[in-house]
Design a protein around this motif. Structure first.
Motif, PDB file in Angstrom:
ATOM      1  N   ILE A  76     -40.943 -37.694  59.735  1.00  0.00           N
ATOM      2  CA  ILE A  76     -39.914 -37.199  59.068  1.00  0.00           C
ATOM      3  C   ILE A  76     -39.988 -35.926  58.463  1.00  0.00           C
ATOM      4  CG2 ILE A  76     -38.372 -37.718  57.498  1.00  0.00           C
ATOM      5  CD1 ILE A  76     -38.729 -40.580  58.056  1.00  0.00           C
ATOM      6  N   SER A  77     -41.246 -35.807  57.489  1.00  0.00           N
ATOM      7  CA  SER A  77     -41.499 -34.583  56.922  1.00  0.00           C
ATOM      8  C   SER A  77     -41.413 -33.385  57.704  1.00  0.00           C
ATOM      9  CB  SER A  77     -42.555 -34.752  55.782  1.00  0.00           C
ATOM     10  OG  SER A  77     -43.942 -34.897  56.767  1.00  0.00           O
ATOM     11  N   GLN A  78     -41.909 -33.460  59.040  1.00  0.00           N
ATOM     12  CA  GLN A  78     -42.011 -32.366  59.709  1.00  0.00           C
ATOM     13  C   GLN A  78     -40.914 -31.380  59.966  1.00  0.00           C
ATOM     14  OE1 GLN A  78     -44.413 -33.985  62.831  1.00  0.00           O
ATOM     15  NE2 GLN A  78     -46.235 -33.038  62.338  1.00  0.00           N
ATOM     16  N   LEU A 127     -43.656 -49.109  37.477  1.00  0.00           N
ATOM     17  CA  LEU A 127     -44.479 -47.719  37.342  1.00  0.00           C
ATOM     18  C   LEU A 127     -44.817 -47.271  38.748  1.00  0.00           C
ATOM     19  CD1 LEU A 127     -46.438 -47.993  33.969  1.00  0.00           C
ATOM     20  CD2 LEU A 127     -44.331 -46.535  34.362  1.00  0.00           C
ATOM     21  N   MET A 128     -45.431 -48.297  39.657  1.00  0.00           N
ATOM     22  CA  MET A 128     -45.911 -48.162  40.762  1.00  0.00           C
ATOM     23  C   MET A 128     -44.873 -47.792  41.669  1.00  0.00           C
ATOM     24  SD  MET A 128     -48.712 -47.696  42.582  1.00  0.00           S
ATOM     25  CE  MET A 128     -50.031 -48.551  41.466  1.00  0.00           C
ATOM     26  N   LEU A 129     -43.699 -48.212  41.597  1.00  0.00           N
ATOM     27  CA  LEU A 129     -42.454 -48.036  42.512  1.00  0.00           C
ATOM     28  C   LEU A 129     -42.036 -46.486  41.961  1.00  0.00           C
ATOM     29  CD1 LEU A 129     -40.122 -48.801  44.526  1.00  0.00           C
ATOM     30  CD2 LEU A 129     -38.916 -49.659  42.614  1.00  0.00           C
ATOM     31  N   GLY A 130     -42.094 -46.209  40.691  1.00  0.00           N
ATOM     32  CA  GLY A 130     -41.625 -44.952  40.490  1.00  0.00           C
ATOM     33  C   GLY A 130     -42.843 -43.650  41.047  1.00  0.00           C
ATOM     34  N   LEU A 131     -44.140 -44.103  40.936  1.00  0.00           N
ATOM     35  CA  LEU A 131     -45.089 -43.182  41.428  1.00  0.00           C
ATOM     36  C   LEU A 131     -44.500 -42.850  42.916  1.00  0.00           C
ATOM     37  CD1 LEU A 131     -47.650 -41.731  41.544  1.00  0.00           C
ATOM     38  CD2 LEU A 131     -48.747 -43.839  41.935  1.00  0.00           C
ATOM     39  N   SER A 132     -44.265 -44.046  43.861  1.00  0.00           N
ATOM     40  CA  SER A 132     -43.696 -43.635  45.066  1.00  0.00           C
ATOM     41  C   SER A 132     -42.705 -42.974  45.268  1.00  0.00           C
ATOM     42  CB  SER A 132     -43.385 -45.116  45.860  1.00  0.00           C
ATOM     43  OG  SER A 132     -43.244 -44.890  47.217  1.00  0.00           O
ATOM     44  N   GLY A 133     -41.855 -42.888  44.471  1.00  0.00           N
ATOM     45  CA  GLY A 133     -40.748 -41.895  44.472  1.00  0.00           C
ATOM     46  C   GLY A 133     -41.054 -40.491  44.054  1.00  0.00           C
ATOM     47  N   VAL A 134     -41.708 -40.210  42.988  1.00  0.00           N
ATOM     48  CA  VAL A 134     -42.550 -38.904  42.654  1.00  0.00           C
ATOM     49  C   VAL A 134     -43.249 -38.601  43.764  1.00  0.00           C
ATOM     50  CG1 VAL A 134     -44.153 -37.840  41.107  1.00  0.00           C
ATOM     51  CG2 VAL A 134     -42.421 -39.457  40.135  1.00  0.00           C
ATOM     52  N   ALA A 135     -44.235 -39.389  44.412  1.00  0.00           N
ATOM     53  CA  ALA A 135     -44.976 -38.542  45.532  1.00  0.00           C
ATOM     54  C   ALA A 135     -44.059 -38.342  46.836  1.00  0.00           C
ATOM     55  CB  ALA A 135     -45.979 -40.110  46.133  1.00  0.00           C
ATOM     56  N   THR A 136     -43.016 -39.013  46.822  1.00  0.00           N
ATOM     57  CA  THR A 136     -42.024 -38.740  47.889  1.00  0.00           C
ATOM     58  C   THR A 136     -41.257 -37.007  47.554  1.00  0.00           C
ATOM     59  OG1 THR A 136     -41.177 -40.868  48.257  1.00  0.00           O
ATOM     60  CG2 THR A 136     -39.634 -39.186  48.921  1.00  0.00           C
ATOM     61  N   ILE A 137     -41.203 -36.793  46.227  1.00  0.00           N
ATOM     62  CA  ILE A 137     -40.810 -35.584  46.131  1.00  0.00           C
ATOM     63  C   ILE A 137     -41.927 -34.531  46.022  1.00  0.00           C
ATOM     64  CG2 ILE A 137     -40.134 -34.307  44.130  1.00  0.00           C
ATOM     65  CD1 ILE A 137     -38.642 -36.574  42.911  1.00  0.00           C
ATOM     66  N   VAL A 154     -43.981 -34.775  48.662  1.00  0.00           N
ATOM     67  CA  VAL A 154     -44.064 -34.463  49.988  1.00  0.00           C
ATOM     68  C   VAL A 154     -42.968 -33.176  50.424  1.00  0.00           C
ATOM     69  CG1 VAL A 154     -43.265 -35.276  52.409  1.00  0.00           C
ATOM     70  CG2 VAL A 154     -44.504 -36.665  50.797  1.00  0.00           C
ATOM     71  N   ALA A 155     -41.925 -33.195  49.548  1.00  0.00           N
ATOM     72  CA  ALA A 155     -41.181 -31.964  49.970  1.00  0.00           C
ATOM     73  C   ALA A 155     -41.253 -30.951  49.116  1.00  0.00           C
ATOM     74  CB  ALA A 155     -39.596 -32.357  49.232  1.00  0.00           C
ATOM     75  N   ALA A 156     -41.970 -31.128  47.963  1.00  0.00           N
ATOM     76  CA  ALA A 156     -42.525 -29.700  47.196  1.00  0.00           C
ATOM     77  C   ALA A 156     -43.660 -29.194  47.770  1.00  0.00           C
ATOM     78  CB  ALA A 156     -42.870 -30.008  45.837  1.00  0.00           C
ATOM     79  N   TYR A 157     -44.366 -29.592  48.685  1.00  0.00           N
ATOM     80  CA  TYR A 157     -45.531 -29.220  49.214  1.00  0.00           C
ATOM     81  C   TYR A 157     -45.351 -29.421  50.955  1.00  0.00           C
ATOM     82  CZ  TYR A 157     -47.497 -28.951  44.667  1.00  0.00           C
ATOM     83  OH  TYR A 157     -47.798 -28.533  43.319  1.00  0.00           O
ATOM     84  N   PRO A 158     -44.511 -28.731  51.533  1.00  0.00           N
ATOM     85  CA  PRO A 158     -44.134 -29.234  52.784  1.00  0.00           C
ATOM     86  C   PRO A 158     -45.534 -28.718  53.921  1.00  0.00           C
ATOM     87  CG  PRO A 158     -43.177 -26.925  52.278  1.00  0.00           C
ATOM     88  CD  PRO A 158     -43.710 -27.495  50.912  1.00  0.00           C
ATOM     89  N   ASP A 159     -45.178 -29.257  54.877  1.00  0.00           N
ATOM     90  CA  ASP A 159     -45.957 -29.031  56.291  1.00  0.00           C
ATOM     91  C   ASP A 159     -45.690 -27.668  56.753  1.00  0.00           C
ATOM     92  OD1 ASP A 159     -48.293 -29.827  57.680  1.00  0.00           O
ATOM     93  OD2 ASP A 159     -47.185 -31.842  58.312  1.00  0.00           O
ATOM     94  N   ALA A 175     -48.261 -38.105  50.960  1.00  0.00           N
ATOM     95  CA  ALA A 175     -47.794 -38.992  51.927  1.00  0.00           C
ATOM     96  C   ALA A 175     -48.461 -40.192  51.676  1.00  0.00           C
ATOM     97  CB  ALA A 175     -47.728 -38.365  53.345  1.00  0.00           C
ATOM     98  N   TRP A 176     -49.875 -40.196  51.645  1.00  0.00           N
ATOM     99  CA  TRP A 176     -50.480 -41.369  51.281  1.00  0.00           C
ATOM    100  C   TRP A 176     -49.970 -42.172  50.090  1.00  0.00           C
ATOM    101  CZ3 TRP A 176     -56.215 -38.848  52.143  1.00  0.00           C
ATOM    102  CH2 TRP A 176     -56.346 -38.590  53.285  1.00  0.00           C
ATOM    103  N   LEU A 177     -49.936 -41.509  48.888  1.00  0.00           N
ATOM    104  CA  LEU A 177     -49.556 -42.271  47.922  1.00  0.00           C
ATOM    105  C   LEU A 177     -48.085 -42.860  47.929  1.00  0.00           C
ATOM    106  CD1 LEU A 177     -50.510 -39.570  45.074  1.00  0.00           C
ATOM    107  CD2 LEU A 177     -51.427 -41.742  45.334  1.00  0.00           C
ATOM    108  N   VAL A 178     -47.244 -42.075  48.783  1.00  0.00           N
ATOM    109  CA  VAL A 178     -45.918 -42.745  48.984  1.00  0.00           C
ATOM    110  C   VAL A 178     -46.015 -44.133  49.719  1.00  0.00           C
ATOM    111  CG1 VAL A 178     -43.765 -42.930  50.303  1.00  0.00           C
ATOM    112  CG2 VAL A 178     -44.434 -40.659  49.381  1.00  0.00           C
ATOM    113  N   PHE A 179     -46.938 -44.373  50.549  1.00  0.00           N
ATOM    114  CA  PHE A 179     -47.143 -45.645  51.325  1.00  0.00           C
ATOM    115  C   PHE A 179     -47.739 -46.709  50.519  1.00  0.00           C
ATOM    116  CE2 PHE A 179     -46.127 -42.773  55.071  1.00  0.00           C
ATOM    117  CZ  PHE A 179     -44.894 -43.534  55.323  1.00  0.00           C
ATOM    118  N   LEU A 180     -48.776 -46.000  49.861  1.00  0.00           N
ATOM    119  CA  LEU A 180     -49.760 -47.005  49.130  1.00  0.00           C
ATOM    120  C   LEU A 180     -49.165 -47.607  47.839  1.00  0.00           C
ATOM    121  CD1 LEU A 180     -53.178 -45.037  49.350  1.00  0.00           C
ATOM    122  CD2 LEU A 180     -52.740 -47.317  50.569  1.00  0.00           C
TER     123      LEU A 180
END
Length: 202
Positions: free
Chosen positions: A41-43, A82-92, A94-99, A119-124
């Protein structure tokens, strides 16, 4: 009055829809037949993609919805929120540092870059939060939290191994489909917990 506000249902529902539905829309903007089964998706938000800002906004919106869901889900343990919030921040992240694309086609960057680690942090983080959120009075019991985490950790580990091996670990032709299914599954878990919390709090 509900402890878990109604808008949490909306944010939990939007989080996966923005990624999957947004990805499907952004794919139609590309000058060639974008392979959603093979490409992540991020591509679609990578440097070189046509109208990359469209997918960037969808990813940012999804991450923000996850963060808001973590804020609203007040009846689970703080560690899980907090862990759920970390997933959301990591998603941001992914967009802030694009491929980036190479020669007009998506091409992965080195696995040590911020994009891949985000991306790893999002899923973990998405996999771990149900276990950390479990308590005796909330919508998640520990055994269910462990089951939901285990089910998500296995594919998350596969994704990380796939990235580290540059696709040599196993066949990568369905990487995009795999990612979209996992995102959808994570979204269903979040929405189910929010709905259960609202029902329990009624």
């Amino acid at each position: 009055m509900h402890t878990v506000p109604g808008w949490t249902v909306i944010t939990a529902l939007l989080a996966p829809l923005l990624l999957i539905g947004g990805g499907a829309f952004a794919a139609t903007l590309q000058p060639f037949q974008f392979d959603q089964v093979g490409y992540s998706i991020s591509q679609l938000a990578a440097y070189g993609a046509t109208h990359r800002w469209v997918m960037t906004l969808f990813i940012l919106g999804s991450g923000l919805c996850v963060v808001l869901s973590a804020i609203g889900l007040r009846t689970v343990r703080l560690a899980g929120r907090l862990m759920l919030g970390l997933s959301g921040v990591a998603t941001i992240g992914v967009a802030a540092y694009p491929d980036q694309w190479v020669d007009g086609r998506p091409a992965p960057m080195d696995v040590v870059d911020v994009h891949t680690v985000s991306a790893w942090l999002v899923f973990l983080a998405a996999a771990l939060w149900p276990t950390l959120a479990a308590n005796r009075t909330g919508p998640l019991r520990l055994r269910w939290g462990l089951v939901l985490s285990a089910v998500q950790l296995a594919p998350a580990g596969w994704k990380i191994a796939q990235d580290i091996s540059h696709g040599d670990f196993t066949h990568a032709a369905y990487l995009g489909l795999f990612q979209r299914v996992l995102v959808g599954f994570e979204g269903l878990i979040l929405l189910a917990v929010v709905l259960l919390a609202r029902r329990q709090d009624a």
